[in-house]
Design a protein around this motif. Structure first.
Motif, PDB file in Angstrom:
ATOM      1  N   MET A 206     -32.767  43.528   7.834  1.00  0.00           N
ATOM      2  CA  MET A 206     -32.588  42.198   7.255  1.00  0.00           C
ATOM      3  C   MET A 206     -33.846  41.355   7.405  1.00  0.00           C
ATOM      4  SD  MET A 206     -28.929  40.494   7.915  1.00  0.00           S
ATOM      5  CE  MET A 206     -27.487  40.885   6.904  1.00  0.00           C
TER       6      MET A 206
ATOM      7  N   SER B 219     -27.643  38.752  24.008  1.00  0.00           N
ATOM      8  CA  SER B 219     -26.368  38.663  24.704  1.00  0.00           C
ATOM      9  C   SER B 219     -25.527  37.537  24.101  1.00  0.00           C
ATOM     10  CB  SER B 219     -26.638  38.401  26.186  1.00  0.00           C
ATOM     11  OG  SER B 219     -25.450  38.133  26.865  1.00  0.00           O
TER      12      SER B 219
ATOM     13  N   LEU C  13     -25.881  34.015  21.276  1.00  0.00           N
ATOM     14  CA  LEU C  13     -26.645  33.123  20.410  1.00  0.00           C
ATOM     15  C   LEU C  13     -25.734  31.994  19.970  1.00  0.00           C
ATOM     16  CD1 LEU C  13     -29.305  34.002  17.782  1.00  0.00           C
ATOM     17  CD2 LEU C  13     -27.544  32.347  17.208  1.00  0.00           C
ATOM     18  N   ASN C  14     -26.217  30.780  20.145  1.00  0.00           N
ATOM     19  CA  ASN C  14     -25.467  29.597  19.740  1.00  0.00           C
ATOM     20  C   ASN C  14     -26.361  28.785  18.807  1.00  0.00           C
ATOM     21  OD1 ASN C  14     -23.123  27.672  20.149  1.00  0.00           O
ATOM     22  ND2 ASN C  14     -24.815  26.357  20.755  1.00  0.00           N
ATOM     23  N   ILE C  15     -25.838  28.466  17.630  1.00  0.00           N
ATOM     24  CA  ILE C  15     -26.663  27.741  16.667  1.00  0.00           C
ATOM     25  C   ILE C  15     -25.906  26.558  16.083  1.00  0.00           C
ATOM     26  CG2 ILE C  15     -26.042  29.369  14.807  1.00  0.00           C
ATOM     27  CD1 ILE C  15     -28.933  28.898  13.689  1.00  0.00           C
TER      28      ILE C  15
ATOM     29  N   MET D 160     -27.416  37.786   1.392  1.00  0.00           N
ATOM     30  CA  MET D 160     -27.363  38.755   2.488  1.00  0.00           C
ATOM     31  C   MET D 160     -26.006  39.447   2.554  1.00  0.00           C
ATOM     32  SD  MET D 160     -29.198  37.555   5.967  1.00  0.00           S
ATOM     33  CE  MET D 160     -30.963  37.701   6.218  1.00  0.00           C
TER      34      MET D 160
ATOM     35  N   GLY E 202     -27.922  42.522  15.294  1.00  0.00           N
ATOM     36  CA  GLY E 202     -27.550  41.123  15.455  1.00  0.00           C
ATOM     37  C   GLY E 202     -27.301  40.396  14.148  1.00  0.00           C
ATOM     38  N   PRO E 203     -28.257  40.396  13.219  1.00  0.00           N
ATOM     39  CA  PRO E 203     -28.047  39.671  11.968  1.00  0.00           C
ATOM     40  C   PRO E 203     -26.850  40.168  11.153  1.00  0.00           C
ATOM     41  CG  PRO E 203     -30.383  39.977  12.330  1.00  0.00           C
ATOM     42  CD  PRO E 203     -29.684  40.765  13.401  1.00  0.00           C
ATOM     43  N   VAL E 204     -26.588  41.474  11.184  1.00  0.00           N
ATOM     44  CA  VAL E 204     -25.417  41.977  10.457  1.00  0.00           C
ATOM     45  C   VAL E 204     -24.133  41.439  11.091  1.00  0.00           C
ATOM     46  CG1 VAL E 204     -24.067  44.032   9.871  1.00  0.00           C
ATOM     47  CG2 VAL E 204     -26.557  44.061   9.601  1.00  0.00           C
TER      48      VAL E 204
ATOM     49  N   MET F 169     -23.793  38.725  12.894  1.00  0.00           N
ATOM     50  CA  MET F 169     -23.699  37.281  12.672  1.00  0.00           C
ATOM     51  C   MET F 169     -23.303  36.974  11.231  1.00  0.00           C
ATOM     52  SD  MET F 169     -26.821  35.688  14.997  1.00  0.00           S
ATOM     53  CE  MET F 169     -28.150  36.722  14.374  1.00  0.00           C
ATOM     54  N   SER F 170     -23.849  37.735  10.282  1.00  0.00           N
ATOM     55  CA  SER F 170     -23.488  37.515   8.879  1.00  0.00           C
ATOM     56  C   SER F 170     -22.009  37.819   8.647  1.00  0.00           C
ATOM     57  CB  SER F 170     -24.348  38.402   7.969  1.00  0.00           C
ATOM     58  OG  SER F 170     -25.706  38.047   8.086  1.00  0.00           O
TER      59      SER F 170
ATOM     60  N   ASP G 158     -19.915  34.980  10.223  1.00  0.00           N
ATOM     61  CA  ASP G 158     -19.976  33.759   9.424  1.00  0.00           C
ATOM     62  C   ASP G 158     -19.145  33.907   8.145  1.00  0.00           C
ATOM     63  OD1 ASP G 158     -21.070  31.106   8.959  1.00  0.00           O
ATOM     64  OD2 ASP G 158     -22.328  32.006   7.416  1.00  0.00           O
TER      65      ASP G 158
ATOM     66  N   LEU H 128     -22.094  27.924  15.278  1.00  0.00           N
ATOM     67  CA  LEU H 128     -21.632  29.305  15.459  1.00  0.00           C
ATOM     68  C   LEU H 128     -22.146  29.787  16.806  1.00  0.00           C
ATOM     69  CD1 LEU H 128     -21.314  32.116  12.873  1.00  0.00           C
ATOM     70  CD2 LEU H 128     -22.334  32.614  15.080  1.00  0.00           C
ATOM     71  N   ASN H 129     -21.218  30.321  17.598  1.00  0.00           N
ATOM     72  CA  ASN H 129     -21.576  30.864  18.904  1.00  0.00           C
ATOM     73  C   ASN H 129     -21.081  32.294  18.957  1.00  0.00           C
ATOM     74  OD1 ASN H 129     -22.451  30.439  21.802  1.00  0.00           O
ATOM     75  ND2 ASN H 129     -20.347  31.107  22.117  1.00  0.00           N
ATOM     76  N   ILE H 130     -21.982  33.219  19.287  1.00  0.00           N
ATOM     77  CA  ILE H 130     -21.586  34.630  19.294  1.00  0.00           C
ATOM     78  C   ILE H 130     -22.031  35.316  20.565  1.00  0.00           C
ATOM     79  CG2 ILE H 130     -23.634  35.266  17.922  1.00  0.00           C
ATOM     80  CD1 ILE H 130     -21.833  37.468  16.593  1.00  0.00           C
ATOM     81  N   ASN H 131     -21.114  36.090  21.137  1.00  0.00           N
ATOM     82  CA  ASN H 131     -21.419  36.926  22.284  1.00  0.00           C
ATOM     83  C   ASN H 131     -21.442  38.379  21.822  1.00  0.00           C
ATOM     84  OD1 ASN H 131     -21.591  35.103  24.598  1.00  0.00           O
ATOM     85  ND2 ASN H 131     -19.464  34.623  24.121  1.00  0.00           N
ATOM     86  N   PHE H 132     -22.534  39.059  22.157  1.00  0.00           N
ATOM     87  CA  PHE H 132     -22.677  40.460  21.804  1.00  0.00           C
ATOM     88  C   PHE H 132     -22.221  41.282  23.009  1.00  0.00           C
ATOM     89  CE2 PHE H 132     -25.670  38.009  19.318  1.00  0.00           C
ATOM     90  CZ  PHE H 132     -25.467  38.491  18.037  1.00  0.00           C
TER      91      PHE H 132
ATOM     92  N   HIS I 245     -17.905  38.835  19.743  1.00  0.00           N
ATOM     93  CA  HIS I 245     -16.869  37.814  19.622  1.00  0.00           C
ATOM     94  C   HIS I 245     -17.561  36.505  19.284  1.00  0.00           C
ATOM     95  CE1 HIS I 245     -13.988  34.740  21.009  1.00  0.00           C
ATOM     96  NE2 HIS I 245     -13.085  35.601  20.590  1.00  0.00           N
TER      97      HIS I 245
ATOM     98  N   THR J 110     -17.157  32.247  17.897  1.00  0.00           N
ATOM     99  CA  THR J 110     -16.373  31.076  17.531  1.00  0.00           C
ATOM    100  C   THR J 110     -17.296  30.154  16.744  1.00  0.00           C
ATOM    101  OG1 THR J 110     -16.913  30.032  19.645  1.00  0.00           O
ATOM    102  CG2 THR J 110     -14.766  31.085  19.483  1.00  0.00           C
TER     103      THR J 110
END
Lengths: 144, 144, 144, 144
Positions: free
Chosen positions: A18, A81, A83-85, B18, B53-55, B57-58, B61, B83-87, B127, B129
């Motif tokens: 990407m 680990s 990411l918050n945006i 994307m 990561g980007p996949v 997150m996309s 979202d 947007l907050n994501i935990n990998f 995960h 939120t």
């Protein structure tokens, strides 16, 4: 083991298709900072296209990873680990810049902050923070 | 004004290139839920590619946005606010599934939770939120 | 090394005076779950008091920590690494319940989700996720 | 309608008893900035006490709210919508300082960033970002 901005760009583009799709460039790199650019023409905004969330998130993630490589050299096993945006403002039709700054480089986790804005306008369009889990070093037992 | 999963898929793919690049599909939709799939072959993982990561997150979202359209119909002006994501775990080589559930539909903000896992394995790989700012309705003065 | 809900309540109250100030109770505990209660009368809401953010955050943090001790026993060196909370709805005048569920127990990081609601009403008033850095175990080299 | 640091301190302490319990002070205030202090002796750290998560979160939340009042005057109905905090380093035995900066003041949401450190040492011990939902103004229809 120190890497140039160009080295880091190559590493990121190889690992994250990407990033290549949006022609992501690593413009500068230091031991606690990285600057990434996504050219406007490459942001793939089509007629009707308005949601640039994934482009902003990809740029933020790449800038974080670049900043960590600026600090540590090539860290193959570092993985995001958290990411918050926060999305603050609709981006203008211009190149997107993501400036990442290391907040804390621990032994096990690195924390990074990213300011995102459009080239030529310092107003933030988004702001992100995140953490990367660093690869285990075979060393002394201390904290995170 | 109710939309089908297919309608929502078209809206998302039109607005977010994307999402089309990764062949993102909206599989199911209800008034408080949406399920999104990213086919494995389309995740654009090349040799050497490891960072998805980007996949992720996309997909998160898109699933959030789909869930909001499931609740509200076509919400053109809804924009991601946070947007907050935990990998959690490295994804396996399989289709990625993102299941979004509305946590709260307020008048001004909608909050959504997303579980991401690989098809055939319920273990979470990530995960997320997030919140969406909803367009102003010309209505009664109450809360967010 | 397995702990009871009462054990965990004592550990938390000893380490976190704010938890004792709000009479925080650990009501139940299992290997991937914990339930915490903050009695209404102890939430220290005075006339004019409306912002219960710190009470909700304290309850979420305590529930996360309790869930990790439910899984691992007494983990003295576990420290919160990240906490993200969405405030969804003004709490009613009732006991506050925080239900924490382990999302992922890694070797180095544990991820937990917390639903917060008022006793007698399942509607969420807040929702949190967070990660805890776990103490270094002198063991096998795998991932986070 | 402009408020002093002392005014804001009184508003926060009245609304948030936990803020009074930790003797929280608003030291300075401007239209896009606020500085909060929690005296060390008042952080209620008892023998055995190590987890200062709730104190850090309370300070971050208060600093955010103060910064918004610095920008808008007394905003009675502003409520925290999201708070995300990264814990970077164990705080030293010293006063805790929380410096909040407005990232974006929209019509419906305000976004704030907070740096937390110990008095006399610029090293960050925590970093937070958050958003506040602002009360509905009976005005022009624009964005969030």
């Amino acid at each position: 083991m120190s890497l140039t901005a160009k080295d880091v760009q190559t590493i990121i583009r190889t690992g994250v298709p990407m990033a290549e799709d949006i022609d992501l460039r690593v413009e500068s790199l230091s031991s606690d900072h990285a600057r990434v650019r996504v050219p406007f023409r490459a942001q793939a905004i089509r007629p009707g296209g308005t949601l640039s969330g994934p482009v902003l998130m990809s740029a933020a993630d790449a800038a974080m990873y670049a900043a960590i490589m600026g600090a540590l050299g090539k860290v193959e096993m570092a993985v995001t680990s958290n990411l918050n945006i926060n999305f603050l403002k609709k981006p203008a039709p211009a190149d997107l810049i993501a400036e990442a700054t290391l907040l804390r480089l621990g032994r096990r986790l690195a924390f990074v902050e990213v300011s995102l804005f459009c080239d030529g306008d310092e107003t933030l369009v988004a702001h992100a923070t995140g953490s990367y889990a660093l690869p285990q070093q075979p060393v002394s037992p201390t904290e995170a």
